[in-house]
Design a protein around this motif. Structure first.
Motif, short mmCIF file in Angstrom:
data_model
loop_
_atom_site.label_atom_id
_atom_site.label_comp_id
_atom_site.label_asym_id
_atom_site.label_seq_id
_atom_site.Cartn_x
_atom_site.Cartn_y
_atom_site.Cartn_z
N SER A 1 7.98 5.25 1.95
CA SER A 1 7.06 6.18 1.87
C SER A 1 6.34 5.77 0.25
O SER A 1 6.25 6.77 -0.58
N LEU A 2 6.33 4.70 0.16
CA LEU A 2 5.94 4.32 -1.46
C LEU A 2 4.38 5.04 -2.03
O LEU A 2 3.47 5.27 -1.23
N GLU A 3 4.52 5.32 -3.20
CA GLU A 3 3.47 6.32 -3.85
C GLU A 3 3.09 5.13 -5.24
O GLU A 3 3.97 4.14 -5.40
N LEU A 4 1.96 5.60 -5.59
CA LEU A 4 1.46 4.85 -6.78
C LEU A 4 2.43 4.60 -7.77
O LEU A 4 2.56 3.67 -8.68
N ALA B 1 0.98 -1.12 -0.16
CA ALA B 1 -0.03 -0.05 -0.01
C ALA B 1 0.79 1.24 0.06
O ALA B 1 1.94 1.26 0.62
N THR B 2 0.17 2.24 -0.25
CA THR B 2 1.10 3.53 -0.50
C THR B 2 1.20 4.06 1.14
O THR B 2 0.73 3.52 2.08
N GLY B 3 2.63 4.73 0.91
CA GLY B 3 3.02 4.80 2.33
C GLY B 3 4.03 3.67 3.33
O GLY B 3 4.88 3.99 4.15
N GLN B 4 3.92 2.67 2.64
CA GLN B 4 4.62 1.55 3.18
C GLN B 4 6.06 1.57 2.55
O GLN B 4 6.64 2.23 1.83
N VAL C 1 1.91 -0.92 -6.12
CA VAL C 1 1.46 -0.27 -4.90
C VAL C 1 0.14 0.18 -5.05
O VAL C 1 -0.30 0.68 -6.06
N ARG D 1 13.74 8.65 -1.37
CA ARG D 1 13.05 7.76 -0.67
C ARG D 1 13.62 6.49 -0.99
O ARG D 1 13.16 5.34 -0.19
N ASP E 1 5.48 4.47 -7.91
CA ASP E 1 6.43 3.67 -7.72
C ASP E 1 6.42 2.26 -8.40
O ASP E 1 7.21 1.43 -8.32
N SER E 2 5.05 1.92 -8.81
CA SER E 2 4.88 0.78 -9.15
C SER E 2 5.66 0.32 -10.25
O SER E 2 5.47 1.21 -11.42
#
Lengths: 114, 112
Positions: free
Chosen positions: A80-83, A14-17, A113, A63, A85-86
């Motif tokens: 701090s994953l964002e969409l 998920a985002t933020g992970q 993500v 990040r 980053d997929s």
């Protein structure tokens, strides 16, 4: 089979992970490279390590971080994953840093993500 | 600065026809040039490389490429396309011991 292994093969988070991708280079290879492949940006070089030391940096976000351990395996940490980053994340290895050495690519880790 | 341009993001050829995938590079010093192939859901595999020996380089699966300094090109060819050649092809340049610069890739479709 290139001899480069990457784990995991797939990762959904998920985002933020924060996630960690692992790479084991070919036996005898001292240099490890990380790449991100996405549909909109193509194959982007992230970072290179040689015998435990950072050698070159490409388009790597703050990040993201990486390291190469004494046994030469490498980890890429994405936080701090964002969409956006997929992507497919590839690791490659080469014997050393000579320019005529080809890189051997692993099968990649597909990060999704949500 | 180094860079690679692959002309044509998609190329379609009939089975048995000539395959020509174009790559032009920009480099301030003599480069090392590579072609990689990527099959669906797999990593990149080296097809061939130019390292300043012979200008005509032969690779795996019947592919070859010719280094032309005057044209700053390193086009990939195969005389007769096979269905199994359908894949994404990447040209790359390297002039130091550091990073590769990859082109944006060319997707090859082989029509039966």
């Amino acid at each position: 089979d290139s001899g480069v292994t990457q784990t995991p093969k797939h990762l959904i988070t998920a985002t933020g992970q924060r996630v960690t991708l692992r790479c084991s280079p070919r036996s005898g290879d001292l240099s490890v490279y990380w790449y991100q492949q996405s549909l909109d940006q193509g194959l982007q070089f992230l970072i290179q390590y040689y015998n435990g030391e950072e050698r070159a940096k490409g388009n790597i976000l703050e990040r993201f971080s990486a390291q190469q351990f004494p046994d030469l395996h490498s980890e890429l940490n994405l936080s701090s994953l964002e969409l956006g980053d997929s992507a497919l994340y590839f690791c490659a290895s080469s014997v050393d840093v000579r320019a005529d050495n080809e890189q051997f690519f692993g099968p990649g880790t597909r990060l999704t993500v949500l | 600065a180094q860079s690679v341009t692959q002309l044509g993001s998609h190329v379609s050829v009939s089975e048995g026809a000539l395959v020509l995938l174009r790559c032009n590079y920009s480099s301030s010093v003599p480069p090392y040039l590579f072609w990689y192939v990527q099959y669906p859901n797999q990593g990149l595999q080296l097809l061939l490389k130019y390292t300043s020996a012979a200008t005509l380089v032969k690779g795996i699966n019947g592919f070859e490429a010719e280094f032309k300094k005057s044209e700053t090109s390193f086009h990939l060819t195969k005389p007769s396309a096979h269905m199994s050649d359908a894949a994404e092809y990447f040209c790359a340049v390297r002039v130091t011991g550091n990073q590769f610069y990859f082109g944006t890739g060319t997707s090859l479709t082989v029509i039966p």
